[in-house]
Design a protein around this motif. Structure first.
Motif, PDB file in Angstrom:
ATOM      1  N   UNK B  17       0.835  -1.201   0.000  1.00 52.90           N
ATOM      2  CA  UNK B  17       0.000   0.000   0.000  1.00 52.90           C
ATOM      3  C   UNK B  17       0.874   1.257   0.000  1.00 52.90           C
ATOM      4  N   UNK B  18       0.451   2.265  -0.739  1.00 49.87           N
ATOM      5  CA  UNK B  18       1.196   3.523  -0.738  1.00 49.87           C
ATOM      6  C   UNK B  18       2.377   3.505  -1.688  1.00 49.87           C
ATOM      7  N   UNK B  23       8.220   2.977   1.568  1.00 47.18           N
ATOM      8  CA  UNK B  23       8.532   1.700   2.221  1.00 47.18           C
ATOM      9  C   UNK B  23      10.039   1.484   2.305  1.00 47.18           C
ATOM     10  N   UNK B  78      -4.155   8.158  10.606  1.00 40.73           N
ATOM     11  CA  UNK B  78      -4.757   7.044   9.844  1.00 40.73           C
ATOM     12  C   UNK B  78      -6.178   7.408   9.405  1.00 40.73           C
ATOM     13  N   UNK B  79      -6.906   8.104  10.292  1.00 40.88           N
ATOM     14  CA  UNK B  79      -8.256   8.554   9.908  1.00 40.88           C
ATOM     15  C   UNK B  79      -8.175   9.590   8.784  1.00 40.88           C
ATOM     16  N   UNK B  81      -5.923   9.681   6.425  1.00 41.94           N
ATOM     17  CA  UNK B  81      -5.679   8.950   5.166  1.00 41.94           C
ATOM     18  C   UNK B  81      -6.983   8.345   4.650  1.00 41.94           C
ATOM     19  N   UNK B  82      -7.805   7.871   5.585  1.00 45.05           N
ATOM     20  CA  UNK B  82      -9.112   7.317   5.210  1.00 45.05           C
ATOM     21  C   UNK B  82     -10.010   8.415   4.617  1.00 45.05           C
ATOM     22  N   UNK B  85      -9.160   9.279   1.074  1.00 43.43           N
ATOM     23  CA  UNK B  85      -9.624   8.302   0.071  1.00 43.43           C
ATOM     24  C   UNK B  85     -11.048   8.598  -0.391  1.00 43.43           C
ATOM     25  N   UNK B 164      -1.424   9.897   1.844  1.00 42.26           N
ATOM     26  CA  UNK B 164      -1.035   8.512   2.113  1.00 42.26           C
ATOM     27  C   UNK B 164       0.465   8.413   2.421  1.00 42.26           C
ATOM     28  N   UNK B 168       2.146   7.835   6.140  1.00 43.92           N
ATOM     29  CA  UNK B 168       2.993   6.633   6.274  1.00 43.92           C
ATOM     30  C   UNK B 168       4.293   6.995   6.999  1.00 43.92           C
ATOM     31  N   UNK B 171       3.496   7.220  10.642  1.00 41.01           N
ATOM     32  CA  UNK B 171       3.332   5.902  11.264  1.00 41.01           C
ATOM     33  C   UNK B 171       4.688   5.213  11.489  1.00 41.01           C
TER      34      UNK B 171
END
Lengths: 89, 188
Positions: B17-18, B23, B78-79, B81-82, B85, B164, B168, B171
Motif C-alpha cells: 500500500x502507498x 517503504x 490514519x483517519x 488517510x481514510x 480516500x 497517504x 505513512x 506511522x
C-alpha cells in the motif's frame, strides 16, 4: 468499535498500558527477566498492529507476514541480548 | 481458441500500500534504529548494573504518556488517510492538524525530560547508557519534527497520494517509538 483503525488504537493503548504496568510489577517483586520478556512481546504485538492497520499492510498479506516474521526475529535477538548477562552469570 | 479473461497478476511490489519509496525509507529507518537498539543492549552486557542504575534517572511514566500521545496522533493520521480516500478534504485537514498538535505535545514532554536529565548533570559522556539515550531518542525526536512539517505540507497540498505518503512517514515514527520506548525505558 466498528472502525478497524479505532480498534487498533484501543489495542495499542491497552498494550502500552500493559507494558508500563508490567514494568512497575518488577518493583512489586515479580521476576525482572520474565517482565522484560513480556515487555518485548508486547512491543512486537504493538509493531504488528501499527504495520497492519496504520500502515495498511492488511491489504498485502504476504508483506504483512514478512514484516511480522522479521520484526519477531529482531525482538528475539533483543531478548537474547537482554537475557545474556543473566545467562552468563 | 479460448480467450484469457483472467485479470493480470499483480507483482509483489505493487501489492504494497502507498508509495514504494516510502517503504524503502521505512525499512531503512527500522534498520538504523534496530541496529542502535541492538548495540544498546549489546553494550549493556558489559555493565548491566550500571545500565540499571542509569535508567533510574529517566521518567518511564512520562515516556508512557508520550507513547499514548504518539499512538493517538497516529490514529488521527490514519483517519486522515481514510478521509483522503473519500475526498473529505476539510475533515482530513482537521485530523492532520490534530495529529500535528499531538506531535508538538510529544516534543514538549520530550523537551521537559531532556531538560530534567541534563539538569541532573547528565551528558552523553556520563555513561554509555546516556550516549545511546540521547542519540536514539534525540534522533527520533528529530523525526517527529520532520513528521510535523510533512503533515503540514500534505495538509496544504492534500491529494490522496500526498496524504497517504505523509501519514505513512508519521506511522513509521510511531513504529520506531513503540520499539524504542520499552527497550530504553522499561527493560530493567
Amino acid at each position: 468499535m466498528r472502525n478497524p483503525i479505532f480498534r487498533a488504537w484501543v489495542l495499542l493503548v491497552l498494550l502500552s498500558a500493559a507494558s508500563v504496568l508490567g514494568a512497575l510489577a518488577v518493583g512489586a517483586g515479580v521476576n525482572e527477566h520474565l517482565v522484560g520478556s513480556l515487555v518485548l512481546l508486547l512491543a512486537w504485538l504493538k509493531a504488528r498492529v501499527i504495520l497492519s492497520r496504520y500502515l495498511q499492510l492488511w491489504r498485502a498479506p504476504v508483506w504483512k507476514a514478512g514484516f511480522n516474521w522479521v520484526l519477531g526475529i529482531f525482538c528475539l535477538v533483543l531478548l537474547g541480548l537482554y537475557l545474556a548477562p543473566a545467562i552468563s552469570s | 481458441m479460448q480467450e484469457n479473461t483472467a485479470a493480470p497478476r499483480r507483482g509483489a511490489l505493487e501489492e504494497l500500500p502507498g508509495d514504494l519509496m516510502m517503504w524503502v525509507l521505512i525499512i531503512s529507518e527500522l534498520l538504523v534504529f534496530g541496529a542502535g537498539l541492538a548495540a544498546f543492549l549489546g553494550v549493556r552486557i558489559t555493565d548491566p548494573d550500571g545500565f540499571a542504575e542509569a535508567r533510574t534517572h529517566l521518567h518511564p511514566a512520562l515516556a508512557g504518556v508520550n507513547t499514548i500521545v504518539l499512538i493517538t496522533s497516529g490514529f488521527l493520521a490514519a483517519l486522515a488517510a481514510e478521509a483522503a480516500m473519500i475526498g473529505k478534504s476539510a475533515r482530513l485537514r482537521w485530523l492532520l492538524t490534530g495529529a500535528s498538535l499531538l506531535g508538538v505535545v510529544f516534543l514538549l514532554i520530550k523537551g521537559y525530560e531532556f531538560a530534567d536529565v541534563a539538569g541532573q548533570g547528565i551528558s552523553t559522556e556520563t555513561h554509555p547508557f546516556f550516549t545511546f539515550y540521547y542519540l536514539l531518542t534525540g534522533f527520533h525526536a528529530l523525526h517527529v519534527v520532520a513528521g510535523i512539517i510533512i503533515l503540514a505540507l500534505v495538509g496544504w497540498k492534500c491529494s490522496e497520494r500526498n496524504v497517504e505518503v505523509g501519514t505513512a512517514f508519521w506511522h513509521m515514527v510511531d513504529l520506531v517509538w513503540v520499539l524504542l520506548f520499552p527497550v530504553i525505558y522499561l527493560l530493567a
